[in-house]
Design a protein around this motif. Structure first.
Motif, PDB file in Angstrom:
ATOM      1  N   TYR A  58      12.832  15.629 -26.746  1.00 50.62           N
ATOM      2  CA  TYR A  58      11.889  16.715 -26.995  1.00 50.62           C
ATOM      3  C   TYR A  58      11.712  17.577 -25.745  1.00 50.62           C
ATOM      4  O   TYR A  58      11.713  17.075 -24.616  1.00 50.62           O
ATOM      5  CB  TYR A  58      10.535  16.151 -27.434  1.00 50.62           C
ATOM      6  N   LYS A  59      11.547  18.865 -25.970  1.00 44.99           N
ATOM      7  CA  LYS A  59      11.364  19.804 -24.861  1.00 44.99           C
ATOM      8  C   LYS A  59       9.943  20.352 -24.768  1.00 44.99           C
ATOM      9  O   LYS A  59       9.518  20.769 -23.683  1.00 44.99           O
ATOM     10  CB  LYS A  59      12.352  20.967 -25.002  1.00 44.99           C
ATOM     11  N   THR A  60       9.226  20.382 -25.898  1.00 46.28           N
ATOM     12  CA  THR A  60       7.899  20.988 -25.896  1.00 46.28           C
ATOM     13  C   THR A  60       6.887  20.064 -26.557  1.00 46.28           C
ATOM     14  O   THR A  60       7.114  19.559 -27.658  1.00 46.28           O
ATOM     15  CB  THR A  60       7.903  22.333 -26.649  1.00 46.28           C
ATOM     16  N   LEU A  61       5.776  19.851 -25.857  1.00 48.62           N
ATOM     17  CA  LEU A  61       4.650  19.079 -26.369  1.00 48.62           C
ATOM     18  C   LEU A  61       3.432  19.991 -26.411  1.00 48.62           C
ATOM     19  O   LEU A  61       3.195  20.769 -25.484  1.00 48.62           O
ATOM     20  CB  LEU A  61       4.369  17.888 -25.455  1.00 48.62           C
ATOM     21  N   ALA A  62       2.646  19.894 -27.493  1.00 47.46           N
ATOM     22  CA  ALA A  62       1.400  20.653 -27.587  1.00 47.46           C
ATOM     23  C   ALA A  62       0.335  19.782 -28.232  1.00 47.46           C
ATOM     24  O   ALA A  62       0.637  18.912 -29.061  1.00 47.46           O
ATOM     25  CB  ALA A  62       1.599  21.937 -28.384  1.00 47.46           C
ATOM     26  N   PHE A  63      -0.914  19.997 -27.848  1.00 48.46           N
ATOM     27  CA  PHE A  63      -2.045  19.303 -28.454  1.00 48.46           C
ATOM     28  C   PHE A  63      -3.306  20.107 -28.192  1.00 48.46           C
ATOM     29  O   PHE A  63      -3.348  20.965 -27.298  1.00 48.46           O
ATOM     30  CB  PHE A  63      -2.192  17.874 -27.913  1.00 48.46           C
ATOM     31  N   THR A  64      -4.348  19.824 -28.975  1.00 46.61           N
ATOM     32  CA  THR A  64      -5.640  20.490 -28.824  1.00 46.61           C
ATOM     33  C   THR A  64      -6.687  19.465 -28.434  1.00 46.61           C
ATOM     34  O   THR A  64      -6.690  18.339 -28.946  1.00 46.61           O
ATOM     35  CB  THR A  64      -6.049  21.190 -30.128  1.00 46.61           C
ATOM     36  N   ILE A  65      -7.578  19.852 -27.538  1.00 51.15           N
ATOM     37  CA  ILE A  65      -8.725  19.040 -27.166  1.00 51.15           C
ATOM     38  C   ILE A  65      -9.972  19.754 -27.693  1.00 51.15           C
ATOM     39  O   ILE A  65     -10.351  20.805 -27.163  1.00 51.15           O
ATOM     40  CB  ILE A  65      -8.825  18.844 -25.646  1.00 51.15           C
ATOM     41  N   PRO A  66     -10.604  19.236 -28.751  1.00 51.11           N
ATOM     42  CA  PRO A  66     -11.815  19.876 -29.273  1.00 51.11           C
ATOM     43  C   PRO A  66     -12.925  19.838 -28.238  1.00 51.11           C
ATOM     44  O   PRO A  66     -13.051  18.868 -27.477  1.00 51.11           O
ATOM     45  CB  PRO A  66     -12.173  19.025 -30.497  1.00 51.11           C
ATOM     46  N   GLY A  67     -13.729  20.877 -28.182  1.00 50.22           N
ATOM     47  CA  GLY A  67     -14.809  20.900 -27.213  1.00 50.22           C
ATOM     48  C   GLY A  67     -15.794  22.018 -27.478  1.00 50.22           C
ATOM     49  O   GLY A  67     -15.589  22.872 -28.330  1.00 50.22           O
ATOM     50  N   GLU A  68     -16.890  21.982 -26.752  1.00 54.70           N
ATOM     51  CA  GLU A  68     -17.912  23.013 -26.812  1.00 54.70           C
ATOM     52  C   GLU A  68     -18.085  23.622 -25.430  1.00 54.70           C
ATOM     53  O   GLU A  68     -18.082  22.902 -24.431  1.00 54.70           O
ATOM     54  CB  GLU A  68     -19.250  22.415 -27.276  1.00 54.70           C
TER      55      GLU A  68
END
Length: 261
Positions: A58-68
């Motif tokens: 794999y070349k690209t990793l993405a993720f979201t961190i929910p927050g306020e």
């Protein structure tokens, strides 16, 4: 942001761990750009999470961190380690040469140089501990709630990265070989090693493509050198892995400015 302030505090805590100085001899060899050998135990841990050969496809990793008040999405080029973080109208990243910040509304209050790849390294465990220039040793087991977790001490050769004095302690499940705890010191480039270990619990995993990555991780309070109760949890949502690389401009400040026009 609550978790950022806590992480900043945790990472500037110093540490000097108790560990046995028994080096584990490498028995497995990685094929790739840089040939690196690993201890048999660490190889089993990597395999329990999907395998290093798979990770390297794999070349690209993405993720979201929910927050306020805002969530953030992080995207990383796994081969060059360029990164891009989007937080509302603010963005920051590393273009391969320097860390940058694009913040037209002056909303970002952190330290981009410190933060740009911080959560990536915690999220991409145990695979980032297979990077070149790492030294592996057996270490004393971590006992939590009457369960013993064997471990490996991970340190760095001289002149590796910006914090060669950092030390990590990877503890694993004896049945599954999945990672369960990470102990770490953080010097952020200081000349001296730290004087206290911080602990993160890794017990909430999820499949992402054909790998096993964290769904959440929890920092624990520490008493008498041992983790006791959770004090902060960071969740990860919308994870993705791709064999395709993003355009170079995606990781540059100029590219971000142009996309805003």
């Amino acid at each position: 942001m609550k978790y950022f302030l806590l992480l900043t505090l945790c990472l500037f805590m110093a540490c000097k761990p108790n560990s046995e100085n028994n080096s584990e001899k490498p028995q497995a060899e990685k094929s790739g750009v840089t040939a690196t050998s690993y201890p048999e135990t660490f190889q089993k841990i990597l395999d329990a999470h999907g395998g290093l050969d798979t990770w390297d496809t794999y070349k690209t990793l993405a993720f979201t961190i929910p927050g306020e008040p805002v969530s953030e999405t992080q995207t990383i080029d796994l081969h060059s380690r360029k990164d891009h973080i989007q937080r509302g109208t603010a963005s920051l990243g590393f273009d391969g040469e320097q860390v940058w910040l694009h913040d037209p509304e002056n909303s970002y209050k952190g330290n981009p140089e410190f933060y740009h790849n911080l959560m990536f390294y915690f999220y991409a465990m145990p695979f980032v501990l297979a990077d070149p220039g790492i030294i592996y040793e057996k270490t004393e087991a971590l006992v939590v709630s009457d369960t013993s977790y064997p471990g490996l001490k991970i340190s760095f050769e001289e002149n590796i990265g910006s914090s060669a004095n950092d030390e990590y302690y990877l503890y694993y499940d004896t049945e599954t070989y999945q990672m369960r705890w990470l102990g770490y010191t953080a010097t952020f480039g200081a000349a001296e090693k730290g004087t206290g270990i911080n602990y993160i619990n890794y017990s909430d995993w999820m499949p992402v493509q054909d790998l096993i990555l964290p769904k959440s991780i929890s920092w624990y309070a520490v008493e008498e050198g041992k983790p006791t109760v959770p004090r902060n949890t960071v969740n990860f949502t919308e994870p993705s892995l791709s064999p395709e690389a993003r355009a170079e401009t995606f990781y540059s400040k100029n590219g971000q400015i142009e996309s805003d026009l």
